[in-house]
Scaffold this motif. Structure first.
Motif, PDB file in Angstrom:
ATOM      1  N   LEU A 190       0.903  -1.150   0.010  1.00 45.21           N
ATOM      2  CA  LEU A 190       0.144   0.039  -0.162  1.00 45.21           C
ATOM      3  C   LEU A 190       0.939   1.364  -0.012  1.00 45.21           C
ATOM      4  O   LEU A 190       0.617   2.202  -0.740  1.00 45.21           O
ATOM      5  N   LEU A 191       1.786   1.317   0.777  1.00 48.69           N
ATOM      6  CA  LEU A 191       2.873   2.287   0.643  1.00 48.69           C
ATOM      7  C   LEU A 191       3.493   2.656  -0.377  1.00 48.69           C
ATOM      8  O   LEU A 191       3.553   3.727  -0.915  1.00 48.69           O
ATOM      9  N   LEU A 192       4.142   1.617  -1.042  1.00 47.50           N
ATOM     10  CA  LEU A 192       4.827   1.695  -2.467  1.00 47.50           C
ATOM     11  C   LEU A 192       3.712   2.143  -3.429  1.00 47.50           C
ATOM     12  O   LEU A 192       3.981   3.123  -4.146  1.00 47.50           O
ATOM     13  N   ASP A 193       2.484   1.636  -3.386  1.00 50.52           N
ATOM     14  CA  ASP A 193       1.405   2.190  -4.348  1.00 50.52           C
ATOM     15  C   ASP A 193       1.367   3.509  -4.423  1.00 50.52           C
ATOM     16  O   ASP A 193       0.933   4.625  -4.999  1.00 50.52           O
ATOM     17  N   SER A 194       1.221   4.003  -2.977  1.00 50.33           N
ATOM     18  CA  SER A 194       0.838   5.487  -2.716  1.00 50.33           C
ATOM     19  C   SER A 194       1.851   6.637  -2.801  1.00 50.33           C
ATOM     20  O   SER A 194       1.979   7.663  -2.863  1.00 50.33           O
ATOM     21  N   THR A 195       3.327   5.931  -3.095  1.00 55.31           N
ATOM     22  CA  THR A 195       4.246   6.761  -3.264  1.00 55.31           C
ATOM     23  C   THR A 195       4.788   6.728  -4.479  1.00 55.31           C
ATOM     24  O   THR A 195       6.201   6.877  -4.551  1.00 55.31           O
ATOM     25  N   GLY A 196       4.215   6.484  -5.849  1.00 54.78           N
ATOM     26  CA  GLY A 196       4.820   6.527  -6.933  1.00 54.78           C
ATOM     27  C   GLY A 196       5.352   5.489  -7.243  1.00 54.78           C
ATOM     28  O   GLY A 196       5.862   5.285  -8.391  1.00 54.78           O
ATOM     29  N   HIS A 197       5.033   3.867  -6.837  1.00 56.15           N
ATOM     30  CA  HIS A 197       5.613   2.794  -7.150  1.00 56.15           C
ATOM     31  C   HIS A 197       4.613   1.920  -7.412  1.00 56.15           C
ATOM     32  O   HIS A 197       4.759   0.430  -7.550  1.00 56.15           O
ATOM     33  N   SER A 198       3.357   2.347  -7.936  1.00 59.22           N
ATOM     34  CA  SER A 198       2.087   1.433  -8.487  1.00 59.22           C
ATOM     35  C   SER A 198       2.615   0.899  -9.652  1.00 59.22           C
ATOM     36  O   SER A 198       3.368   1.337 -10.542  1.00 59.22           O
ATOM     37  N   ARG A 199       1.745  -0.560 -10.091  1.00 57.91           N
ATOM     38  CA  ARG A 199       2.194  -0.996 -11.330  1.00 57.91           C
ATOM     39  C   ARG A 199       1.873  -0.051 -12.282  1.00 57.91           C
ATOM     40  O   ARG A 199       2.534  -0.013 -13.582  1.00 57.91           O
ATOM     41  N   TYR A 200       0.841   0.924 -12.124  1.00 56.18           N
ATOM     42  CA  TYR A 200       0.351   1.750 -13.283  1.00 56.18           C
ATOM     43  C   TYR A 200       1.536   2.781 -13.514  1.00 56.18           C
ATOM     44  O   TYR A 200       1.983   3.112 -14.632  1.00 56.18           O
ATOM     45  N   MET A 201       2.069   3.475 -12.329  1.00 56.53           N
ATOM     46  CA  MET A 201       3.279   4.262 -12.742  1.00 56.53           C
ATOM     47  C   MET A 201       4.477   3.742 -13.266  1.00 56.53           C
ATOM     48  O   MET A 201       5.092   4.438 -14.026  1.00 56.53           O
TER      49      MET A 201
END
Length: 441
Positions: free
Chosen positions: A14-25
């Protein structure tokens, strides 16, 4: 402290997704830098390809260096002297002679129509014939760099522009290495990873040679090292989201913990560990709730490799990466640091600045943070490279109108130019988080 390894894992995702490391980015960055590589025009017979963590989509805009693979277009290297007859007469040809696993020397076989001064000046006579000296080639390329602050970093010429931007230019020659790739493709695998279709594609690709000899070799000054940047990018792209996040977390632990105690382990070592784990275990085992378990397993594997001073290269297993990347006097401190990290368990994440900084946020705040990180990075990238990389399929007009408005507004502000005071503050920032906090105000 979280109640279980699964809780820790989900929170990290969740923290990775929220700080610019999501699969989309990650996908957006890959598309962007792949398009940039296609759009970069060849100059002076050289073509540039965005590689490294930027090209892989792993690294945010101001995280780490910017790696460029600089390919000399009018030169090719082959193992079979007779196959050079099938190469265009305009192309310069070198014959490859294997010196050590993963290393070779290059004998001039035929001059073509277009010659490069850096290469011509690096030819030396060895055993009665002309070979291309990697040492002289690096020196010649350094002399050609006239911008920024330049230093030699391995086979790369690192050019620094101000406090934030460093570009690693890695000059390379294209090489025919089907025998290596066919051996890699056909080696026994318990599970189908990378997928057979990708392995078949890779078996028909070329590799590259960089000007770096094996340390201590009698012919080190002549030797060139095999590298497979474009191939490894395709392999990395085939990782699932949890495996990609595993690689990200290893890089974060390396930067925020290991580097503060001893030295920085190269991303190349960490990437190889992830590749070996991905090939050795079933894909369904890499799930969001198992991320912490895989982080521990990766660190144990790294520690064991350092203890044995042995880690096989994923593409050429006969090549041992550890002696090249970890000096003898560094091994014991690194082993001790890894032991301390493993003993601390989930507590290690609270010593990672990029994790503990946001861990106090609730779900609603993290959702807002994720949106703001998207706005900032997409806006900054769009202002520099154009907005062709924006993926319209991600935006639902019924639910993301505010997001669209924010992105468009930020793009307009960036295109019209930030006030001088803001530009000065951005230039003084030390990392991506500082820039983010400045722009989020």
């Amino acid at each position: 402290m979280m109640s279980s390894a699964e809780d820790v894992s989900r929170r990290l995702c969740l923290l990775l997704d929220s700080t610019g490391h999501s699969r989309y980015m990650v996908k957006q960055r890959r598309l962007l830098y792949r398009n940039i590589s296609l759009l970069l025009k060849a100059t002076n017979g050289k073509r540039s390809i965005v590689s490294g963590s930027k090209g892989d989509g792993i690294s945010r805009q101001f995280d780490g260096d910017f790696d460029l693979l600089v390919v000399f277009q009018h030169y090719t290297c082959t193992h079979d002297v007779y196959s050079s007859q099938a190469v265009s007469g305009e192309t310069n040809v070198f014959t490859i002679h294997i010196s050590h696993f993963g290393y070779c020397t290059l004998e001039l076989t035929r001059r073509g129509k277009y010659l490069c001064h850096a290469i011509e000046d690096s030819l030396v006579v060895y055993n009665g014939t002309h070979f291309l000296s990697s040492r002289m080639f690096n020196a010649a390329n350094m002399m050609m760099m006239h911008i920024g602050e330049v230093k030699q970093t391995g086979p790369a010429q690192t050019v620094t522009y101000g406090p934030l931007i460093a570009v690693d230019n890695v000059p390379t020659l294209t090489c025919d290495c089907q025998h290596i790739l066919l051996k890699w493709t056909s080696r026994p695998r318990k599970y189908d990873w990378p997928p057979l279709s990708l392995r078949q594609t890779i078996s028909h690709m070329n590799g590259n040679l960089v000007a770096k000899g094996m340390k201590g070799s009698e012919t080190e000054h002549l030797e060139w090292r095999y590298c497979f940047n474009e191939i490894e990018s395709l392999i990395l792209e085939s990782l699932n989201d949890t495996q990609t996040k595993l690689y990200m977390m290893l890089k974060i632990i390396n930067r925020d913990v290991i580097q503060k105690h001893v030295f920085s382990v190269s991303s190349f070592i960490l990437k190889n560990i992830v590749f070996w784990l991905a090939e050795t275990f079933e894909q369904h085992m890499f799930r969001p709730e198992t991320l912490f378990t895989w982080i521990v397993r990766s660190l144990l594997l790294l520690k064991r490799a350092v203890e044995l001073n042995y880690l096989p290269y994923y593409m050429i297993p006969e090549r041992n990466l550890l002696p090249e990347k970890v000096k003898e006097f560094e091994r014991l401190p690194l082993i001790q640091t890894l032991s301390d990290i493993l003993k601390s368990g989930p507590g290690v994440f609270y010593t990672c600045d990029s994790i503990k900084r946001y861990d106090c946020l609730n779900l609603k705040e993290l959702k807002l943070l994720r949106q703001k990180f998207k706005v900032i990075e997409l806006g900054l990238l769009s202002s520099q490279y154009g907005d062709t990389f924006l993926n319209e399929h991600e935006i639902d007009p019924e639910t993301d109108e505010q997001y669209k408005h924010n992105v468009n507004y930020l793009n307009e502000q960036l295109r019209s130019g930030w006030p001088t005071s803001i530009q000065k503050k951005i230039a003084e920032c030390k990392d991506y988080e500082e820039i983010s906090r400045l722009l989020l105000k």
